[in-house]
Scaffold this active site. Sequence first.
Site, PDB file in Angstrom:
ATOM      1  N   TRP A  21     -26.304 -36.322-108.394  1.00 46.94           N
ATOM      2  CA  TRP A  21     -26.105 -37.775-108.315  1.00 46.94           C
ATOM      3  C   TRP A  21     -25.473 -38.310-109.606  1.00 46.94           C
ATOM      4  CZ3 TRP A  21     -30.882 -35.396-107.584  1.00 46.94           C
ATOM      5  CH2 TRP A  21     -31.691 -35.281-108.716  1.00 46.94           C
ATOM      6  N   GLU A  38     -32.855 -42.361-107.735  1.00 50.95           N
ATOM      7  CA  GLU A  38     -33.952 -42.992-108.486  1.00 50.95           C
ATOM      8  C   GLU A  38     -35.163 -43.263-107.599  1.00 50.95           C
ATOM      9  OE1 GLU A  38     -34.586 -43.349-111.610  1.00 50.95           O
ATOM     10  OE2 GLU A  38     -32.680 -42.469-112.187  1.00 50.95           O
ATOM     11  N   THR A  44     -41.714 -37.684-108.399  1.00 50.53           N
ATOM     12  CA  THR A  44     -41.293 -36.403-107.823  1.00 50.53           C
ATOM     13  C   THR A  44     -40.329 -35.714-108.789  1.00 50.53           C
ATOM     14  OG1 THR A  44     -41.432 -37.483-105.675  1.00 50.53           O
ATOM     15  CG2 THR A  44     -40.353 -35.363-105.703  1.00 50.53           C
ATOM     16  N   TYR A 121     -39.150 -50.234-113.742  1.00 45.62           N
ATOM     17  CA  TYR A 121     -38.495 -49.035-114.281  1.00 45.62           C
ATOM     18  C   TYR A 121     -37.234 -48.707-113.483  1.00 45.62           C
ATOM     19  CZ  TYR A 121     -37.192 -44.260-115.043  1.00 45.62           C
ATOM     20  OH  TYR A 121     -36.433 -43.146-115.303  1.00 45.62           O
ATOM     21  N   ASP A 139     -39.868 -44.306-118.694  1.00 43.02           N
ATOM     22  CA  ASP A 139     -40.805 -43.549-117.862  1.00 43.02           C
ATOM     23  C   ASP A 139     -41.672 -42.696-118.782  1.00 43.02           C
ATOM     24  OD1 ASP A 139     -39.132 -41.591-118.770  1.00 43.02           O
ATOM     25  OD2 ASP A 139     -38.681 -40.727-116.814  1.00 43.02           O
ATOM     26  N   CYS A 198     -38.681 -29.153-131.513  1.00 42.06           N
ATOM     27  CA  CYS A 198     -38.121 -30.082-132.505  1.00 42.06           C
ATOM     28  C   CYS A 198     -36.907 -29.496-133.219  1.00 42.06           C
ATOM     29  CB  CYS A 198     -39.189 -30.477-133.524  1.00 42.06           C
ATOM     30  SG  CYS A 198     -40.597 -31.294-132.746  1.00 42.06           S
ATOM     31  N   CYS A 207     -37.567 -38.377-136.909  1.00 40.74           N
ATOM     32  CA  CYS A 207     -38.787 -38.435-136.090  1.00 40.74           C
ATOM     33  C   CYS A 207     -40.050 -38.410-136.960  1.00 40.74           C
ATOM     34  CB  CYS A 207     -38.793 -37.265-135.116  1.00 40.74           C
ATOM     35  SG  CYS A 207     -40.284 -37.224-134.104  1.00 40.74           S
ATOM     36  N   THR A 298     -52.856 -40.426-105.410  1.00 42.41           N
ATOM     37  CA  THR A 298     -52.769 -40.911-106.792  1.00 42.41           C
ATOM     38  C   THR A 298     -54.103 -41.477-107.277  1.00 42.41           C
ATOM     39  OG1 THR A 298     -50.557 -41.575-106.151  1.00 42.41           O
ATOM     40  CG2 THR A 298     -51.293 -42.270-108.330  1.00 42.41           C
TER      41      THR A 298
HETATM   42  S1  SF4 Z   1     -38.351 -36.590-130.655  1.00 45.01           S
HETATM   43 FE1  SF4 Z   1     -39.511 -35.818-132.391  1.00 45.01          FE
HETATM   44  S2  SF4 Z   1     -41.239 -34.770-131.459  1.00 45.01           S
HETATM   45 FE2  SF4 Z   1     -39.713 -35.016-129.858  1.00 45.01          FE
HETATM   46  S3  SF4 Z   1     -38.569 -33.098-129.919  1.00 45.01           S
HETATM   47 FE3  SF4 Z   1     -37.490 -34.596-131.186  1.00 45.01          FE
HETATM   48  S4  SF4 Z   1     -38.234 -34.199-133.223  1.00 45.01           S
HETATM   49 FE4  SF4 Z   1     -39.666 -33.245-131.862  1.00 45.01          FE
END
Ligand code: SF4
Length: 355
Positions: A21, A38, A44, A121, A139, A198, A207, A298
């Site tokens: 899609w 969507e 799902t 959403y 989400d 990461c 992050c 649910t």
């Molecule tokens: S957003 Fe942060 S926690 Fe998630 S994979 Fe990337 S570095 Fe790692």
Amino acid sequence: MKEYHDALLSWYDNEGRILPWRARGEQTINSYHVWLSEIMLQQTTVATVIPYFLSFIQRWPTFQQLAEASLDDILHAWQGLGYYARARNLHLCAKKIANDYTGKLPTNSDELIKLPGIGPYTAKAIAAIAFNEHVLPVDGNIARILSRMYAISIPLPNGMPEIQNAASAFTPVTRPGDFAQAMMDLGATICVPRTPSCEKCPFQPTCKAHALGIAAELPLKNKKRVRPQKYTVAYILKREDGAILLRKRPENGLLGGMMAVPTSEWQLEKLEGKNIGRDAPFITHWKSLKSHINHSFTHFDLEVEPYYGSICAKKAKILDGDWVFPHQLNHYALPKLFKKIIEISLSKLSTIDVV
Ligand code: SF4
């Protein structure tokens, strides 16, 4: 922040998932495909949705054609995807678009949310992906990424407003549709729940959770409430020629509009003794098939105990519903739960002399 937007989009251009899609590069976006996918993807997985999506667009390639289909055909084609209210809303929505919007989806989330089956959403997801609206749908996957990037320590669902604020501040003006899909892919493949990769993530330098070494612990969640256990009796009423009674479930309840064997009310206490036949379609001597079928919805778990009874052809004629032979069952839109109930019951019945 722009460098991280660019890093994610470049990761998406190279590593994003190829999905039927999804328009990539110069391909034209098909808003019908975006909408259909969507709706199907609500609760799902992508892998489950793909074959259903392909079969729907082949059979009903436009809003107009889907609007003209019968609800029974749609429910039948939906069989196995679960959450059948989505299929009914899909049909209602297609009819509304065909009749009130000249066959075209509204192009912004404020209008989309007024349509059947489209919540906050989904409205944002469609608006971003199909029409490049400057929004980021949040989400579970995207909430996880944002809660880690900003090290949000308020447990979900209470932490959701903070995550939504982070989403609004983080959405880029350029390519918001691709950005939303890139976030979806990052959450599905890199920033996964237990073991985020990461080292492969374009957001790693910014992050906070990664820097603090707490990525796998976020997002925090409130302790789950115990789900209620409900009980019901399924009535397998067998006509003397072997056909069983199916009835359409009420449109507004769970599995509404689907064909099923009749059941007693789904309630917190088990029916026992004389009450077993309380909601039965016919007064007869109901006998237990000595089987219990468990199913999780649910918001509650359900235990079903099938009972069988028999009826002669003359009396069967006066009952509402369809009399269906076992080999005809696959012509009906039966929810998974009822397929299982019937399968187990018929196999037990084959060892019993019923009539
Ligand atoms: S957003 Fe942060 S926690 Fe998630 S994979 Fe990337 S570095 Fe790692």
